[in-house]
Every structure is written in C-alpha cells, then in structure tokens.
Scaffold this motif. Structure first.
Motif, mmCIF file in Angstrom:
data_model
loop_
_atom_site.group_PDB
_atom_site.id
_atom_site.type_symbol
_atom_site.label_atom_id
_atom_site.label_comp_id
_atom_site.label_asym_id
_atom_site.label_seq_id
_atom_site.Cartn_x
_atom_site.Cartn_y
_atom_site.Cartn_z
ATOM 1 N N LEU A 35 -10.306 0.008 -4.404
ATOM 2 C CA LEU A 35 -10.285 1.440 -4.670
ATOM 3 C C LEU A 35 -9.044 2.639 -4.733
ATOM 4 O O LEU A 35 -9.301 3.386 -5.471
ATOM 5 N N ALA A 36 -8.207 1.771 -4.563
ATOM 6 C CA ALA A 36 -6.817 2.481 -5.271
ATOM 7 C C ALA A 36 -6.640 2.811 -6.556
ATOM 8 O O ALA A 36 -6.179 3.969 -7.085
ATOM 9 N N ALA A 37 -7.182 1.776 -7.242
ATOM 10 C CA ALA A 37 -7.064 1.954 -8.619
ATOM 11 C C ALA A 37 -7.899 2.769 -9.182
ATOM 12 O O ALA A 37 -7.803 3.668 -10.000
ATOM 13 N N LEU A 38 -9.017 2.903 -8.441
ATOM 14 C CA LEU A 38 -10.093 4.006 -8.783
ATOM 15 C C LEU A 38 -9.577 5.317 -8.476
ATOM 16 O O LEU A 38 -9.928 6.276 -9.433
ATOM 17 N N GLY A 39 -8.910 5.481 -7.312
ATOM 18 C CA GLY A 39 -8.182 6.870 -7.191
ATOM 19 C C GLY A 39 -7.200 7.209 -8.243
ATOM 20 O O GLY A 39 -7.192 8.401 -8.525
ATOM 21 N N ARG A 40 -6.556 6.258 -8.733
ATOM 22 C CA ARG A 40 -5.366 6.522 -9.785
ATOM 23 C C ARG A 40 -6.082 6.931 -11.022
ATOM 24 O O ARG A 40 -5.624 7.848 -11.804
ATOM 25 N N LEU A 41 -7.327 6.284 -11.501
ATOM 26 C CA LEU A 41 -8.051 6.900 -12.604
ATOM 27 C C LEU A 41 -8.628 7.833 -12.421
ATOM 28 O O LEU A 41 -8.646 8.762 -13.375
ATOM 29 N N THR A 42 -9.233 8.423 -11.199
ATOM 30 C CA THR A 42 -9.992 9.512 -11.177
ATOM 31 C C THR A 42 -9.096 10.671 -10.623
ATOM 32 O O THR A 42 -9.511 11.756 -10.967
ATOM 33 N N GLY A 43 -7.651 10.354 -10.261
ATOM 34 C CA GLY A 43 -6.871 11.423 -9.542
ATOM 35 C C GLY A 43 -7.442 12.122 -8.352
ATOM 36 O O GLY A 43 -6.953 13.141 -8.028
ATOM 37 N N GLU A 84 -8.395 11.537 -4.296
ATOM 38 C CA GLU A 84 -7.987 10.751 -2.978
ATOM 39 C C GLU A 84 -9.238 9.779 -2.734
ATOM 40 O O GLU A 84 -10.325 10.104 -2.606
ATOM 41 N N VAL A 85 -8.742 8.424 -2.242
ATOM 42 C CA VAL A 85 -9.925 7.484 -1.650
ATOM 43 C C VAL A 85 -9.660 7.376 -0.261
ATOM 44 O O VAL A 85 -8.271 7.494 0.394
ATOM 45 N N PRO A 86 -10.510 7.101 0.348
ATOM 46 C CA PRO A 86 -10.521 6.745 2.000
ATOM 47 C C PRO A 86 -9.740 5.393 2.349
ATOM 48 O O PRO A 86 -9.194 5.442 3.348
ATOM 49 N N LEU A 87 -9.426 4.354 1.338
ATOM 50 C CA LEU A 87 -8.455 3.465 1.968
ATOM 51 C C LEU A 87 -7.561 2.851 0.609
ATOM 52 O O LEU A 87 -8.354 2.850 -0.623
ATOM 53 N N TYR A 88 -6.612 2.669 0.911
ATOM 54 C CA TYR A 88 -5.686 1.866 -0.102
ATOM 55 C C TYR A 88 -4.630 1.135 0.830
ATOM 56 O O TYR A 88 -4.774 1.171 2.039
ATOM 57 N N PRO A 89 -4.238 0.213 0.106
ATOM 58 C CA PRO A 89 -3.215 -0.929 0.787
ATOM 59 C C PRO A 89 -2.178 -0.425 1.797
ATOM 60 O O PRO A 89 -2.186 -1.044 2.920
ATOM 61 N N LYS A 90 -1.570 0.819 1.393
ATOM 62 C CA LYS A 90 -0.507 1.154 2.480
ATOM 63 C C LYS A 90 -1.079 1.890 3.463
ATOM 64 O O LYS A 90 -0.602 1.621 4.736
ATOM 65 N N ARG A 91 -2.483 2.534 3.503
ATOM 66 C CA ARG A 91 -3.005 2.872 4.651
ATOM 67 C C ARG A 91 -3.491 1.902 5.489
ATOM 68 O O ARG A 91 -3.653 2.039 6.791
ATOM 69 N N VAL A 92 -4.044 0.821 4.833
ATOM 70 C CA VAL A 92 -4.531 -0.400 5.765
ATOM 71 C C VAL A 92 -3.147 -0.955 6.430
ATOM 72 O O VAL A 92 -3.361 -1.245 7.858
ATOM 73 N N ARG A 93 -2.089 -1.091 5.818
ATOM 74 C CA ARG A 93 -1.010 -1.529 6.465
ATOM 75 C C ARG A 93 -0.563 -0.692 7.564
ATOM 76 O O ARG A 93 -0.351 -1.216 8.872
ATOM 77 N N THR A 94 -0.710 0.783 7.430
ATOM 78 C CA THR A 94 -0.300 1.507 8.442
ATOM 79 C C THR A 94 -1.222 1.547 9.774
ATOM 80 O O THR A 94 -0.680 1.354 10.912
ATOM 81 N N MET A 95 -2.532 1.601 9.450
ATOM 82 C CA MET A 95 -3.443 1.266 10.564
ATOM 83 C C MET A 95 -3.473 0.106 11.311
ATOM 84 O O MET A 95 -4.045 -0.080 12.357
#
Length: 338
Positions: A276-284, A286-297
């Motif tokens: 999902l994070a990779a998709l967000g970087r490609l499309t520019g 925001e995605v609902p979930l990325y590794p740092k958000r998972v770690r935060t939650m």
C-alpha cells in the motif's frame, strides 16, 4: 509541588511574541494570554489573514521565519517568545516541512539571541523521540525518530539546547498528538475513519497511546514562560493514558458509531501496509495504511510527566471523554465531521 495556575494568575502586562498565532496551538495560546491581560505580538506573514487577531488587540509584526532580514529587531521590547509555528510532516511536503522547521527555528533563535527576553518556549513533539514500544518514556530516553518531521524536531531541539549554553533561555515542550477545537489533522483523521466505519484496530488494542488536549499544552506553555528552567526539556501529555482500544471505543460512542470489532493482526497489517505504501508513492496519494502508521498504532507510547509536574507545576485536566466530546462538537459545528 507547585500548585496549578491559570492564565489569570500571572502578572498582567508581560509582552510576549507568538509565532504560529493563527494556527491551532498558537491561537489557543493567544486566547489564554489575552485572558491574562498580557501584551501579545504575533509574527505573521500575511497581516490580512491575521486581522481577526489585530481586532482583538494583538500587535502584528510582519515577517517570515525563512527570511532572516525580516526578523531583525524582532524581540525588541519583548519579555518572552513562544514558538508554536511548525510545518507538519504531510505526505506532499516532507522536504519543505524539514527546511521550515529547522531553518525557520534557527533564524528565529538567531534573531532574538542577545535580547533581554527571559524565556524562549519552543513547542517540539514526541516525534523527536520516535515510535518506541516501551513501558514509559521520560526526558532521558534515547531519541531515534522515524519520520522527517520527527528528525526535524530533534535537530531543532539539539540546536536550541546548544544555544541555551550561550545564553538563550530555551525551554522545550514535547507533546504527543494534540487535539481540541480547531484541530484539523491527525485526531480529526482518526475520528473520520471511525465515523466512516473504515477503522480497524491493529493487534489487541491494549497498547497505550497518549494524546494531549490543547488546553493542557497551553497550560504547560504558560507555566514554562513563567518558571521553565532554561535549557530544560519537558514531556507534556494527558493523564491517565488510556489503552488505545478504550480511546477508540470512547470516540466511537461520541460519534454515534458501533464500536469497531474487527482487528487486524499486527503481522498481517505490516504485510498489507508495504505494498500500500508503495502504491501511495507511485500515485502520490495518501493511503490508509503504511508501515510507520502500523507501528504507531500497535506500539505502547506513554510518557512520564513527573518532571513537568515537579518543575512546572503541570496538572493536566481530564477526563478524555469530556475533552474529546468538546473537540468532536467543534468539528461538527464547523462542517469537518458529517
């Protein structure tokens, strides 16, 4: 321990320069300072945008933190500086956020260095510490920030502490996510996700995630302006810290939504977040979930407030449900929550 004070307890007439006065935290600080009959000067880039402040008796000083020439003589006649201006680590501008937070604060510190101010209160963030899954964090905890925003805050904090050794009376406050009326970022995003029923807990939800009501942060700023130890750094947050599941359940109840029952196992959340994070970087986008958000939650993030209590007299107000209700009501009234 020093007893808690309100803004009315301070001697009136203190002259305070505020950066970020039209922003979320800065606007609440201005409210408290005016209630205490202090003389407030706001550093603003656009006087027209800040006209409502002028209408309330705030003096406007036109200047830009990224333009050192516009800051000359900024602290002349001032008793203290409260630096609340910052650029958040939004997905589209991490580089500009880093430059504004680091260079802007350095320019401000250099502009007021050598003046007669007795306090320079800087609002940092626990993002400077990084996401650390430990029992309780205090001011001596080793910093290892994950995000560009946190790295910028840590660099600024270290710079300001160095400047305090050369006479700048710096006091640094580090809050976690701040919420309250006029907040439009992280806390609002969490409420929107719960309202839309798109929110899922990661893991058991028993991990504690601390927040800070804006009124508690403003109380800490007022105390730091009066009695913060130059060179001192203080963690500021709500108390008691709640398990994240209880926080989410409280917000769901206030928003009139069913309590989220779905849980995403932590390992699966990490696995899903990477593509999902990779998709967000490609499309520019925001995605609902990325590794740092998972770690935060999924991490246990709570803070030891004993230093702020002992040295500042900090006494956070609660309970969370009451303060969250006030925040949600304001967001609804202003069309930010359906």
């Amino acid at each position: 321990m020093v007893a808690k004070r309100s803004s009315e307890d301070y001697s009136p007439g203190v002259k305070i320069l505020v950066t970020g006065a039209t922003g979320f935290v800065g606007s609440h600080l201005v409210d408290a300072l005016l209630a205490g009959h202090h003389e407030v000067t706001a550093l603003v880039r656009d006087p027209a945008q800040a006209q409502p402040l002028a209408d309330r008796g705030v003096s406007l000083r036109c200047g830009d933190l990224m333009d050192p020439a516009s800051l000359r003589g900024l602290a002349d006649g001032m008793d203290a500086v409260a630096h609340t201006a910052a650029v958040l680590n939004l997905p589209k501008n991490p580089a500009s956020a880093y430059a504004a937070n680091v260079e802007g604060t350095r320019n401000l510190a250099e502009a007021v260095s050598g003046s007669s101010i007795h306090r320079f209160v800087h609002i940092s963030s626990v993002a400077a510490i990084g996401i650390r899954n430990v029992h309780r964090i205090d001011e001596n905890f080793a910093c290892n920030p994950d995000l560009a925003y946190g790295k910028s805050k840590l660099e600024v904090d270290r710079y300001l502490i160095q400047q305090s050794a050369h006479g700048l009376p710096v006091v640094i406050l580090r809050p976690p996510t701040v919420y309250g009326p006029r907040e439009r970022y992280n806390f609002l995003s969490l409420c929107r996700a719960i309202l839309s029923r798109r929110f899922m807990l990661i893991g058991s939800g028993q991990n504690r995630v601390d927040f800070c009501w804006v009124g508690n942060l403003v109380q800490a700023i007022l105390l730091a302006l009066e009695r913060g130890r130059p060179g001192g750094l203080y963690l500021i947050a709500d108390e008691p810290v709640l398990p994240f599941r209880e926080t989410v359940e409280t917000l769901a109840s206030l928003l009139g939504r069913p309590i989220p029952r779905l849980r995403l196992p932590t390992a699966l959340a990490y696995a899903v977040s990477v593509p999902l994070a990779a998709l967000g970087r490609l499309t520019g986008r925001e995605v609902p979930l990325y590794p740092k958000r998972v770690r935060t939650m999924a991490s246990d993030m709570c803070f030891d407030l004993s230093k702020a209590k002992a040295e500042l007299g900090y006494a956070p107000r609660g309970p969370f449900r009451e303060l969250a209700r006030e925040t949600i009501e304001w967001s609804r009234q202003n069309g930010l929550l359906g």
